[in-house]
Design a protein around this motif. Structure first.
Motif, mmCIF file in Angstrom:
data_model
loop_
_atom_site.group_PDB
_atom_site.id
_atom_site.type_symbol
_atom_site.label_atom_id
_atom_site.label_comp_id
_atom_site.label_asym_id
_atom_site.label_seq_id
_atom_site.Cartn_x
_atom_site.Cartn_y
_atom_site.Cartn_z
ATOM 1 N N ILE A 167 0.851 -1.191 -0.117
ATOM 2 C CA ILE A 167 -0.012 -0.112 -0.007
ATOM 3 C C ILE A 167 1.026 1.254 -0.103
ATOM 4 O O ILE A 167 1.900 1.146 0.481
ATOM 5 C CB ILE A 167 -0.762 0.161 1.256
ATOM 6 C CG1 ILE A 167 -0.100 0.139 2.337
ATOM 7 C CG2 ILE A 167 -1.933 -1.198 1.126
ATOM 8 C CD1 ILE A 167 -1.031 0.222 3.692
ATOM 9 N N PRO A 168 0.411 2.405 -0.538
ATOM 10 C CA PRO A 168 1.185 3.614 -0.685
ATOM 11 C C PRO A 168 1.464 4.038 0.866
ATOM 12 O O PRO A 168 0.665 3.867 1.746
ATOM 13 C CB PRO A 168 0.457 4.631 -1.391
ATOM 14 C CG PRO A 168 -0.793 3.740 -2.161
ATOM 15 C CD PRO A 168 -0.902 2.434 -1.296
ATOM 16 N N ASN A 169 2.536 4.819 0.857
ATOM 17 C CA ASN A 169 2.796 5.463 2.303
ATOM 18 C C ASN A 169 2.001 6.785 2.239
ATOM 19 O O ASN A 169 1.915 7.435 1.441
ATOM 20 C CB ASN A 169 4.427 5.930 1.975
ATOM 21 C CG ASN A 169 4.835 6.565 3.357
ATOM 22 O OD1 ASN A 169 3.839 7.435 4.149
ATOM 23 N ND2 ASN A 169 6.133 6.510 3.773
ATOM 24 N N PRO A 170 1.166 6.843 3.433
ATOM 25 C CA PRO A 170 0.183 7.963 3.557
ATOM 26 C C PRO A 170 0.752 9.135 3.547
ATOM 27 O O PRO A 170 0.241 10.238 3.361
ATOM 28 C CB PRO A 170 -0.724 7.531 4.575
ATOM 29 C CG PRO A 170 -0.066 6.511 5.487
ATOM 30 C CD PRO A 170 1.015 5.952 4.498
ATOM 31 N N MET A 171 2.244 9.218 4.188
ATOM 32 C CA MET A 171 2.743 10.439 3.993
ATOM 33 C C MET A 171 3.293 11.032 2.691
ATOM 34 O O MET A 171 3.293 12.342 2.318
ATOM 35 C CB MET A 171 3.948 10.522 4.930
ATOM 36 C CG MET A 171 3.568 10.072 6.530
ATOM 37 S SD MET A 171 2.528 11.132 7.254
ATOM 38 C CE MET A 171 3.569 12.420 7.879
ATOM 39 N N THR A 172 3.661 10.164 2.097
ATOM 40 C CA THR A 172 3.988 10.496 0.626
ATOM 41 C C THR A 172 3.073 10.392 -0.609
ATOM 42 O O THR A 172 3.541 10.745 -1.896
ATOM 43 C CB THR A 172 5.540 9.814 0.232
ATOM 44 O OG1 THR A 172 5.361 8.600 0.334
ATOM 45 C CG2 THR A 172 6.628 10.099 1.254
ATOM 46 N N ASP A 173 2.320 9.463 -0.199
ATOM 47 C CA ASP A 173 1.353 8.756 -1.297
ATOM 48 C C ASP A 173 2.159 8.062 -2.495
ATOM 49 O O ASP A 173 1.511 8.036 -3.625
ATOM 50 C CB ASP A 173 0.447 10.121 -2.048
ATOM 51 C CG ASP A 173 -0.806 9.449 -2.427
ATOM 52 O OD1 ASP A 173 -1.239 8.530 -1.814
ATOM 53 O OD2 ASP A 173 -1.370 9.986 -3.524
ATOM 54 N N LYS A 174 3.101 7.739 -2.171
ATOM 55 C CA LYS A 174 4.122 6.887 -2.798
ATOM 56 C C LYS A 174 4.116 5.353 -2.625
ATOM 57 O O LYS A 174 4.237 5.254 -1.276
ATOM 58 C CB LYS A 174 5.350 7.435 -3.156
ATOM 59 C CG LYS A 174 5.292 8.835 -3.970
ATOM 60 C CD LYS A 174 6.889 9.283 -4.176
ATOM 61 C CE LYS A 174 6.680 10.688 -4.834
ATOM 62 N NZ LYS A 174 7.862 11.269 -4.808
ATOM 63 N N THR A 175 4.064 4.329 -3.580
ATOM 64 C CA THR A 175 4.552 3.012 -2.895
ATOM 65 C C THR A 175 6.082 2.930 -2.684
ATOM 66 O O THR A 175 6.781 3.327 -3.721
ATOM 67 C CB THR A 175 4.123 2.125 -3.977
ATOM 68 O OG1 THR A 175 2.581 2.131 -4.409
ATOM 69 C CG2 THR A 175 4.289 0.479 -3.573
ATOM 70 N N GLU A 176 6.266 2.503 -1.651
ATOM 71 C CA GLU A 176 7.879 2.429 -1.226
ATOM 72 C C GLU A 176 8.236 0.908 -0.782
ATOM 73 O O GLU A 176 7.056 0.373 -0.430
ATOM 74 C CB GLU A 176 8.289 3.327 -0.169
ATOM 75 C CG GLU A 176 7.895 4.675 -0.648
ATOM 76 C CD GLU A 176 7.979 5.914 0.651
ATOM 77 O OE1 GLU A 176 7.982 5.187 1.792
ATOM 78 O OE2 GLU A 176 7.769 6.841 0.377
ATOM 79 N N GLU A 177 9.331 0.286 -0.874
ATOM 80 C CA GLU A 177 9.727 -1.000 -0.578
ATOM 81 C C GLU A 177 10.843 -0.863 0.332
ATOM 82 O O GLU A 177 11.861 -0.415 0.009
ATOM 83 C CB GLU A 177 9.723 -1.816 -1.609
ATOM 84 C CG GLU A 177 9.555 -3.295 -1.283
ATOM 85 C CD GLU A 177 9.559 -4.277 -2.588
ATOM 86 O OE1 GLU A 177 10.589 -4.709 -2.824
ATOM 87 O OE2 GLU A 177 8.433 -4.378 -3.205
ATOM 88 N N ASP A 178 10.613 -1.484 1.420
ATOM 89 C CA ASP A 178 11.770 -1.652 2.642
ATOM 90 C C ASP A 178 11.882 -2.801 3.433
ATOM 91 O O ASP A 178 11.083 -3.162 4.285
ATOM 92 C CB ASP A 178 11.911 -0.530 3.369
ATOM 93 C CG ASP A 178 13.241 -0.278 4.316
ATOM 94 O OD1 ASP A 178 13.817 -1.440 4.513
ATOM 95 O OD2 ASP A 178 13.324 0.620 5.057
ATOM 96 N N ILE A 179 12.292 -3.900 2.556
ATOM 97 C CA ILE A 179 12.255 -5.320 3.083
ATOM 98 C C ILE A 179 12.591 -5.483 4.276
ATOM 99 O O ILE A 179 12.135 -6.266 5.093
ATOM 100 C CB ILE A 179 12.616 -6.090 1.923
ATOM 101 C CG1 ILE A 179 11.926 -6.267 0.572
ATOM 102 C CG2 ILE A 179 12.651 -7.737 2.448
ATOM 103 C CD1 ILE A 179 10.368 -6.279 0.698
ATOM 104 N N ALA A 180 13.962 -4.889 4.518
ATOM 105 C CA ALA A 180 14.424 -4.944 5.843
ATOM 106 C C ALA A 180 13.534 -4.579 7.112
ATOM 107 O O ALA A 180 13.285 -5.180 8.253
ATOM 108 C CB ALA A 180 15.839 -4.328 6.189
ATOM 109 N N GLN A 181 12.862 -3.283 6.857
ATOM 110 C CA GLN A 181 11.878 -2.923 7.701
ATOM 111 C C GLN A 181 10.654 -3.430 8.024
ATOM 112 O O GLN A 181 10.207 -3.853 9.099
ATOM 113 C CB GLN A 181 11.377 -1.606 7.356
ATOM 114 C CG GLN A 181 10.657 -0.688 8.243
ATOM 115 C CD GLN A 181 11.127 -0.204 9.529
ATOM 116 O OE1 GLN A 181 12.340 -0.504 9.787
ATOM 117 N NE2 GLN A 181 10.198 -0.083 10.430
ATOM 118 N N ALA A 182 10.206 -4.247 6.796
ATOM 119 C CA ALA A 182 9.227 -5.173 6.863
ATOM 120 C C ALA A 182 9.233 -6.186 7.813
ATOM 121 O O ALA A 182 8.553 -6.727 8.455
ATOM 122 C CB ALA A 182 8.663 -5.503 5.373
#
Length: 101
Positions: free
Chosen positions: A41-56
């Motif tokens: 889902i998009p980041n609500p702060m940036t409205d962009k889809t971002e991927e950070d697998i380590a954070q996930a």
């Protein structure tokens, strides 16, 4: 009547209604962060889809730790919600990290 600048939201300065803290809300907020980190889902702060697998992975592991630490102290609905969330997040994580050959 005072005019607000165009870039100020109409509800600026008004107190927002904050929900009561609950285990369900806490776990759901962690899961939402994991979904964002997985790029689901998009980041609500940036409205962009971002991927950070380590954070996930960190967030999924954190929810798993909560599951282990609260075992026997949750009601049936909370335990089932936690189990379901972890299953869905793990499957999405595996889908992102497993390469098809």
């Amino acid at each position: 009547m005072k005019q607000e600048p165009a870039d100020v939201p109409p509800d600026a300065g008004k107190e927002k209604e904050i929900p009561e803290p609950s285990f369900r809300l806490f776990v759901t907020s962690l899961a939402m962060q994991a979904w964002i980190a997985l790029g689901a889902i998009p980041n609500p702060m940036t409205d962009k889809t971002e991927e950070d697998i380590a954070q996930a992975k960190f967030l999924i592991d954190s929810i798993e730790m909560l599951e282990q630490k609260t075992k026997g102290n949750l009601d049936k609905e909370e335990a089932e919600m936690l189990e379901h969330l972890l299953y869905e997040l793990r499957m999405a994580y595996v889908g992102k990290t497993t390469k098809v050959q």
